[in-house]
Design a protein around this motif. Structure first.
Motif, PDB file in Angstrom:
ATOM      1  N   UNK C  28      58.890  44.907 -51.772  1.00  0.00           N
ATOM      2  CA  UNK C  28      58.917  46.282 -51.312  1.00  0.00           C
ATOM      3  C   UNK C  28      57.979  47.164 -52.116  1.00  0.00           C
ATOM      4  N   UNK C  29      57.098  46.567 -52.860  1.00  0.00           N
ATOM      5  CA  UNK C  29      56.169  47.354 -53.661  1.00  0.00           C
ATOM      6  C   UNK C  29      56.757  47.647 -55.021  1.00  0.00           C
ATOM      7  N   UNK C  30      55.898  48.164 -55.901  1.00  0.00           N
ATOM      8  CA  UNK C  30      56.373  48.405 -57.263  1.00  0.00           C
ATOM      9  C   UNK C  30      56.460  49.887 -57.558  1.00  0.00           C
ATOM     10  N   UNK C  31      56.740  50.694 -56.516  1.00  0.00           N
ATOM     11  CA  UNK C  31      56.865  52.128 -56.738  1.00  0.00           C
ATOM     12  C   UNK C  31      58.241  52.601 -56.302  1.00  0.00           C
ATOM     13  N   UNK C  32      59.217  51.715 -56.407  1.00  0.00           N
ATOM     14  CA  UNK C  32      60.535  52.063 -55.909  1.00  0.00           C
ATOM     15  C   UNK C  32      61.245  53.016 -56.848  1.00  0.00           C
ATOM     16  N   UNK C  43      62.330  39.355 -58.435  1.00  0.00           N
ATOM     17  CA  UNK C  43      62.637  40.651 -57.827  1.00  0.00           C
ATOM     18  C   UNK C  43      61.955  40.832 -56.475  1.00  0.00           C
ATOM     19  N   UNK C  44      62.580  41.666 -55.655  1.00  0.00           N
ATOM     20  CA  UNK C  44      62.025  41.933 -54.334  1.00  0.00           C
ATOM     21  C   UNK C  44      61.271  43.247 -54.278  1.00  0.00           C
ATOM     22  N   UNK C  45      61.020  43.829 -55.409  1.00  0.00           N
ATOM     23  CA  UNK C  45      60.344  45.128 -55.438  1.00  0.00           C
ATOM     24  C   UNK C  45      60.399  45.577 -56.878  1.00  0.00           C
ATOM     25  N   UNK C  46      59.593  46.506 -57.273  1.00  0.00           N
ATOM     26  CA  UNK C  46      59.571  46.862 -58.690  1.00  0.00           C
ATOM     27  C   UNK C  46      59.907  48.308 -58.980  1.00  0.00           C
ATOM     28  N   UNK C  47      60.494  48.522 -60.133  1.00  0.00           N
ATOM     29  CA  UNK C  47      60.817  49.865 -60.598  1.00  0.00           C
ATOM     30  C   UNK C  47      59.547  50.660 -60.828  1.00  0.00           C
ATOM     31  N   UNK C  81      59.167  57.667 -50.708  1.00  0.00           N
ATOM     32  CA  UNK C  81      60.456  56.985 -50.804  1.00  0.00           C
ATOM     33  C   UNK C  81      61.552  58.008 -51.133  1.00  0.00           C
ATOM     34  N   UNK C  82      61.245  58.884 -52.067  1.00  0.00           N
ATOM     35  CA  UNK C  82      62.256  59.819 -52.566  1.00  0.00           C
ATOM     36  C   UNK C  82      62.634  60.847 -51.520  1.00  0.00           C
ATOM     37  N   UNK C  93      71.478  52.271 -53.306  1.00  0.00           N
ATOM     38  CA  UNK C  93      70.513  51.183 -53.456  1.00  0.00           C
ATOM     39  C   UNK C  93      70.459  50.609 -54.869  1.00  0.00           C
ATOM     40  N   UNK C  94      70.503  51.465 -55.850  1.00  0.00           N
ATOM     41  CA  UNK C  94      70.202  51.024 -57.211  1.00  0.00           C
ATOM     42  C   UNK C  94      71.059  49.848 -57.662  1.00  0.00           C
TER      43      UNK C  94
END
Lengths: 399, 424, 323
Positions: C28-32, C43-47, C81-82, C93-94
């Motif tokens: 899901x990208x690394x800008x979650x 991981x399926x996406x990055x913090x 996203x936000x 989600x978190x």
């Protein structure tokens, strides 16, 4: 009387030299070649120079865009697809191609020469003995720093470095050929590294016929660059010196497993390699891993051409520098008993010497303590849980 | 004549007078043809007042009776501890004369009446209480405790006056916990999670029926008279929550049927009135009697003895005993619209909401003489209602029946103003 | 509808997605805007924060060029996203929030009582999360820039927040990786920061056990998302007129927000601490007093009926351990 003593001294002093010189002229030439990256200090110095040059030439306006535009056309960048890649000096990687006795330490180290015909013997590390080597420059005795100024050992190799070629497989699977430049007594080559991903390096040097053998030196490398990963591009199989059906003649591949993802090598980890010759697995060949300090280990490849080494740790300094890396060199030699003619020279066998240099970093276990971590965690949990329980008990009203 | 004899005679006198008052009330309303049939259940409870209140409060064998005052004492805890709560707020004029011996003249008639009942054996359930929980809500209640102590086992509960402060809430919670411990001591039953949850459910079921009832009263047709509505909720003081719920359910069914049939207890164009102010307890039905005799429709009321009593619900969050106690404490304190608190914004909002929901045309604000909290609220309420275009009639009275005629005149005039306003 | 149960289900799905998504090639990208720790292999996406800290570690001048473009791109994605989910990232989600909610469930199952902050505690320490966020910006900048001629911060300070973040130690455990639980002795700064990380992880097991969502009160992600409170598409609205200030909402709120109960005039009740868990709406007994909306459309409203159903009415005399 004094003259006699002096002469004696000189004679004695020259003995090792002559012995060395004699030793340096054996029948077989066991001199590997390897690709070595620039050290960080050198890279910074280079960047500073480029910045100053750009400033001086009035390209200040392009300050922000120096990354995308401009370019260092210093080295010939002939790529497989014929297109020139635009990249600034930041987006290039520069390597040295060195040859000689490994490890080469300033002041000269009496390291064991990697002997290809040694079967599984473990060598003892030899202490570096200064002043035992003539012809080596005395660089900075900077103990612990990356050896910076290394020079090829003898004029013999220097001349033969002119034939070196560097093949680079870019992240988009295209292959480019680059020619190193001789700068002083070292060979440097650079290629654009704007794309993110893995770059495979293959240096090839055809030494020609030496002592009746056709000697070809090779070196492999694998480096990762951060950035945007490009899409794959189709390309015809490259051809050129050192390649056999598009692949290096004698290839050492580093196999990456779960823990060792090839991004970095750490002491304590395993190095898993596979050797192949002209595309076929090379079994039952001895491979030697040598460290800078002189320790070496030789193993034989198995039926699949694979061998596994454990990267030992040699330095135990008081002060930990987590970024300090050491060069380890893997050497493999393959002799093909085939006669032939190279130009107008006759050879009775072919010797292929391939190396795989590796930058090995200290293992994280050197400075990370999981024990302390776990026990501290347990301690914090117990203390806070206890505090909470006590507080709750005290707050409870009397029955 | 010794003191004992004197007391007995006095008690008798009060009993007789009370019986007469009660009979008078029921004579007036019982034979109304438009009265819902299911009111009979509730009538029975109050008719027992003619006979010392026997049978008003269900007495199971071994069940302890816990008396309460105001609406701050959590009944869930009493049920959970296996007790039977009975609210002791009193509305009888006859016992006020007794109470006057103990309290100053200026005291509010309700506390005088309560005092009277506590001191003399007129209604048995006053004397049968094993514990009387008395929240120090208003000044009178605060002082009454000490005076009542020789007649009843009183447990005072400290009340915060400023709801918004953290300290108040913690204090109230600790009072609730203390109350729980006292009740447990009295009944000998420990309040555990299961019992408390069941008790909360029990009361919530009663509240659901009340919600239905409240919604019914919003209808255009006035299907139940104001006095009956007051009676029904007043019955909750004495009855067990479960049987009350069952009876309410039947009544609600009947009333909903009436809504469908458009059966009304008042004339079609009757003026819609709301009563609010100091608590109005049976048999102090002076004002609603007058209103209904004059043909007014009492569509809503805001009394701690009726509408407010069952309105708010306990919200269980996590389900542990402490969490439920916290929920109970919050429910009994925070949404309460009693004017003893420093800010009464909620009270005024509630009044407006009721006015809106029940399409009230006029509000009759009733204060008892000596009732300071409601007295102090009058001005604010008047301003609020005036700003919203709702006429308000202010009545200050006590329990004595002597001023009925004056009240009649005033209320009649008020109702005429409202009718006129409607036309104009 | 028992929103609480739905939320746990959604949290669980997101947990699997974010912690194990890499195994299913989900990225899901690394800008979650959530703690999907970059130290998790699968991981399926990055913090967002790890990339952010690296991106801020640049000389100021470079922000006028491609480093600035890169940063703006990252911030833009984060903002997108936000804005869509607003604080629901925290409540729904978190993965780390999910773990804390699981601790709460464990606690209620065992029957241990909840601990609450004093009102002053919450007020006093509200600013900690903003301080951490600001430090997260300043420290990397300080590493690449010299302020007033002072030396730049040493490399030990790199990804300073990641070093203290308890999610870094705990989330990789779900990938079978305990190696993040360590104290780094290669420098005094690193030693202190990683020790803080260990301490906070320890607090996760104890204080987050007794206090609901304890660590969320100090979370810089909450601080970053709170910048979008008023403009997020997912929102929480209150009708002050209908509110009786019964206090159920504040009592049920895991973040112990007082404003939901106290506010009568304010309409948008997504306060800086709010995680949009919608517990308040669930326990509100007044019709339409609280409402969760998406793009202005109500998606969940407090009703008396719903409240009673969730409380377990009408029901037999069976006890339910939890609402």
């Amino acid at each position: 009387m004094k003259w006699k003593i002096l002469a004696l001294f000189m004679a004695v002093g020259c003995l090792p030299v002559t012995a060395e010189a004699r030793e340096a002229e054996p029948e077989t030439v066991d001199i590997p070649m390897w690709i070595e990256p620039m050290s960080w200090d050198e890279i910074r110095a280079q960047r500073a120079k480029m910045k100053a040059a750009m400033k001086a030439s009035g390209k200040q306006a392009e300050k922000g865009s120096s990354r995308w535009k401009g370019g260092d056309k210093a080295s010939g960048t002939k790529k497989g697809d014929g297109k020139k890649r635009k990249a600034s000096s930041y987006m290039r990687r520069t390597y040295y191609i060195r040859s000689g006795v490994f490890p080469m330490q300033p002041g000269g180290a009496m390291a064991m020469k990697p002997r290809s015909m040694d079967y599984g013997a473990m060598k003892q590390p030899v202490k570096p003995q200064p002043n035992a080597h003539a012809g080596m420059s005395h660089g900075e005795m900077d103990h612990g720093a990356m050896p910076v100024s290394r020079r090829p050992e003898s004029g013999r190799n220097q001349a033969s470095m002119n034939n070196t070629v560097l093949w680079v497989t870019f992240p988009d699977t295209t292959v480019g050929q680059h020619t190193p430049k001789q700068r002083g007594k070292t060979s440097t080559v650079s290629f654009p590294s704007g794309d993110g991903g893995w770059y495979r390096l293959f240096a090839y040097n055809d030494l020609g016929v030496r002592d009746g053998s056709w000697v070809q030196l090779m070196s492999h490398g694998l480096v990762f660059s951060h950035g945007d990963e490009p899409d794959e591009r189709k390309q015809d199989a490259p051809t050129g010196p050192g390649l056999f059906e598009g692949r290096p003649i004698l290839e050492i591949e580093r196999l990456c497993d779960d823990h060792d993802t090839c991004y970095r090598a750490h002491t304590g980890h395993t190095l898993h390699i596979r050797a192949s010759f002209k595309g076929k697995k090379l079994s039952n060949t001895s491979v030697t891993l040598t460290t800078e300090k002189g320790w070496s280990q030789t193993k034989r490849t198995d039926a699949n051409g694979e061998a596994v080494f454990t990267l030992i740790k040699e330095e135990f300094p008081d002060e930990i520098d987590t970024r300090k890396s050491e060069m380890y060199l893997l050497t493999l030699e393959h002799v093909v008993e085939e006669m032939g003619m190279l130009g107008d020279e006759h050879f009775h066998n072919q010797r292929y010497v391939a190396t795989y240099p590796l930058k090995v970093y200290p293992s994280r276990l050197d400075w990370e303590s999981q024990t302390v971590g776990f026990y501290s965690l347990g301690g914090v949990v117990l203390v806070t849980a206890g505090a909470i329980a006590v507080r709750r008990r005290r707050r409870r009203p009397e029955a | 004549m010794d003191a004992q004899e004197k007391r007995r005679r006095l008690a008798n006198k009060v009993k007789v007078n009370l019986a007469m008052t009660v009979r008078e009330i029921f004579d007036a309303i019982e034979d109304e043809p438009s009265r819902p049939q299911n009111m009979a259940y509730f009538d029975r409870i109050f008719k027992t007042f003619t006979d010392g209140g026997k049978g008003a409060v269900p007495r199971e064998e071994g069940r302890k009776l816990i008396g309460t005052y105001c609406l701050f004492v959590p009944e869930e805890i009493i049920y959970a501890a296996g007790g039977q709560p009975v609210r002791l707020c009193a509305g009888s004029y006859d016992s006020t004369e007794v109470g006057e011996e103990f309290l100053p003249d200026v005291a509010c008639p309700m506390v005088k009446s309560e005092m009277g009942f506590s001191a003399l054996p007129v209604l048995s359930f006053y004397q049968d209480c094993s514990l009387v929980a008395l929240p120090a809500s208003c000044d009178w209640k605060t002082k009454m405790g000490a005076i009542m102590e020789e007649h009843a086992p009183v447990m005072m509960m400290d009340m915060p006056r400023i709801k918004e402060s953290e300290a108040s809430r913690e204090m109230w919670l600790s009072e609730i916990k203390r109350f729980k411990r006292e009740v447990e001591k009295v009944t000998g039953v420990k309040v555990n999670r299961r019992r408390l949850r069941e008790a909360i459910r029990l009361v919530q079921r009663a509240q659901v029926e009340f919600d239905r009832f409240h919604a019914i009263r919003k209808a255009d047709a006035t299907v139940i008279s104001g006095r009956d509505a007051l009676e029904v909720l007043n019955a909750y003081f004495y009855d067990h929550a479960e049987s009350w719920t069952a009876a309410m359910s039947l009544l609600n069914d009947e009333l909903e049927e009436r809504i469908r049939n458009k059966t009304s207890v008042t004339k079609p164009k009757a003026v819609r009135l709301m009563l609010t102010g100091s608590p109005m307890v049976f048999p102090n039905w002076k004002i609603p009697t007058v209103i209904e005799e004059l043909g007014g429709a009492l569509v809503a009321d805001e009394f701690c003895t009726s509408n407010r009593y069952l309105h708010d619900k306990v919200a269980v969050d996590e389900g542990s005993v402490n969490d439920m106690l916290h929920a109970i404490a919050d429910r009994y304190l925070l949404p309460c619209t009693c004017p003893i608190f420093s800010t009464t914004v909620d009270r005024r909002d509630r009044l407006l909401q009721l006015v809106e929901d029940h399409r009230v045309e006029g509000v009759i604000y009733h204060t008892l003489k000596g009732c300071h909290p409601y007295d102090l609220e009058t001005k604010l309420t008047e301003t609020l209602l005036r700003d919203n275009g709702i006429p308000m009639l202010r009545i200050e009275t006590d329990y004595s029946p002597q001023d009925v005629e004056q009240l009649r005149t005033r209320i009649e005039a008020f109702m005429e103003t409202l009718t006129g306003k409607r036309r104009g | 509808m028992k929103v609480y149960r739905l939320r746990i289900a959604v949290q669980f799905v997101c947990f699997i997605l974010l912690v194990y998504g890499g195994l299913f090639l989900i990225d899901l990208g690394s800008r979650l805007p959530t703690f999907s720790c970059a130290y998790m292999d699968d991981r399926g996406g990055g913090c967002f924060f790890i990339g952010f800290q690296h991106m801020m570690n640049r000389p100021l001048g470079e922000f006028l060029g491609d480093a600035g473009i890169r940063l703006l791109k990252a911030l833009g994605i984060f903002a997108l996203w936000a804005v869509v989910l607003n604080k629901a990232w925290c409540g729904w989600v978190c993965p780390f929030g999910f773990l804390q909610d699981m601790m709460t469930k464990l606690r209620t199952f065992i029957g241990v009582d909840v601990s609450r902050f004093a009102w002053m505690t919450r007020t006093r320490y509200k600013s900690v999360k903003y301080i951490l966020l600001v430090l997260m910006i300043l420290i990397p900048l300080g590493m690449a820039n010299s302020v007033f001629g002072l030396p730049t911060l040493p490399r030990d300070w790199s990804v300073a927040f990641c070093q203290i973040c308890p999610a870094r130690l705990i989330l990789p455990i779900f990938n079978g990786d305990f190696s993040q639980i360590y104290v780094d002795f290669s420098g005094s700064v690193r030693m202190i920061l990683t020790s803080l990380g260990v301490i906070l992880t320890g607090l996760f097991f104890t204080t987050a056990f007794v206090k609901r969502r304890f660590l969320c009160s100090y979370c810089p992600m909450l601080a970053a998302l709170s910048l979008f409170d008023k403009i997020g598409l997912t929102s929480l609205k209150k009708n002050g007129q209908r509110c009786t200030r019964c206090g159920n909402c504040s009592r049920a709120c895991p973040m112990e927000i007082r404003e939901i109960e106290e506010e009568k005039t304010l309409s948008n009740l997504v306060t800086q601490d709010c995680t949009l868990c919608l517990r308040c709406v669930e326990v509100c007994p007044e019709d339409k007093a609280l409402q969760a909306t998406f793009c202005g459309v109500p998606i969940f409203t407090a009703t008396q009926e719903g409240f009673l159903k969730r409380q377990g009415l009408p029901g037999e005399n069976k006890t339910e351990k939890e609402v």
